[in-house]
Motif scaffolding. Structure first.
Motif, short mmCIF file in Angstrom:
data_model
loop_
_atom_site.label_atom_id
_atom_site.label_comp_id
_atom_site.label_asym_id
_atom_site.label_seq_id
_atom_site.Cartn_x
_atom_site.Cartn_y
_atom_site.Cartn_z
N THR A 13 62.08 -23.87 104.02
CA THR A 13 61.27 -25.02 104.40
C THR A 13 61.38 -25.29 105.89
N ASN A 14 62.30 -24.62 106.56
CA ASN A 14 62.50 -24.82 107.98
C ASN A 14 62.31 -23.48 108.70
N PRO A 15 61.51 -23.46 109.75
CA PRO A 15 61.24 -22.17 110.42
C PRO A 15 62.41 -21.66 111.26
N PHE A 16 63.42 -22.53 111.56
CA PHE A 16 64.52 -22.13 112.42
C PHE A 16 65.65 -21.50 111.63
N PRO A 17 66.40 -20.58 112.26
CA PRO A 17 67.60 -20.05 111.60
C PRO A 17 68.67 -21.13 111.48
N ARG A 18 69.64 -20.92 110.62
CA ARG A 18 70.64 -21.93 110.31
C ARG A 18 71.41 -22.40 111.55
N GLU A 19 71.75 -21.48 112.46
CA GLU A 19 72.51 -21.85 113.65
C GLU A 19 71.73 -22.85 114.51
N VAL A 20 70.42 -22.65 114.64
CA VAL A 20 69.58 -23.56 115.42
C VAL A 20 69.46 -24.90 114.71
N GLN A 21 69.33 -24.87 113.38
CA GLN A 21 69.26 -26.12 112.62
C GLN A 21 70.51 -26.97 112.82
N VAL A 22 71.66 -26.33 112.81
CA VAL A 22 72.93 -27.05 112.98
C VAL A 22 72.98 -27.70 114.36
N LYS A 23 72.55 -26.97 115.40
CA LYS A 23 72.55 -27.52 116.76
C LYS A 23 71.60 -28.72 116.86
N ILE A 24 70.42 -28.60 116.27
CA ILE A 24 69.45 -29.70 116.30
C ILE A 24 70.00 -30.92 115.57
N ASN A 25 70.57 -30.70 114.40
CA ASN A 25 71.13 -31.81 113.62
C ASN A 25 72.26 -32.50 114.36
N LYS A 26 73.13 -31.71 115.01
CA LYS A 26 74.25 -32.28 115.76
C LYS A 26 73.73 -33.10 116.95
#
Length: 92
Positions: A25-38
């Protein structure tokens, strides 16, 4: 002709097969998602007037703080903040 699971040229043979897992559901890889969420969490905390403090304590003290927080029904962070506030008020 036998179909091979790794064969991408005959992908039409696998159209009816369900792939395991839920769809992305998210186009970004997990590492990028974690950075954005942080980054978003830091912004929320800053808007609330919170500052991050990090320190190391002995394991036994950590367990005591954890147990006290559970007994009081608050987070460990809230407990530490309460203890520090009380200590500063006593010194004043």
């Amino acid at each position: 002709m036998a179909k091979e699971a790794a064969d991408l040229t005959t992908i039409d043979l696998f159209v009816d097969e369900k792939r395991p897992g839920r769809p992305r559901t998210n186009p970004f890889p997990r590492e990028v998602q974690v950075k954005i969420n942080k980054r978003n969490q830091v912004k929320r905390d800053k808007n609330k007037g919170l500052k991050r403090v990090e320190f190391k304590i002995h394991h036994q003290l950590f367990e005591q703080l954890d147990e006290m927080a559970q007994d009081q029904g608050i987070s460990r962070s809230e407990l530490i903040e309460n203890i520090l506030t009380q200590a500063l008020q006593e010194d004043a």
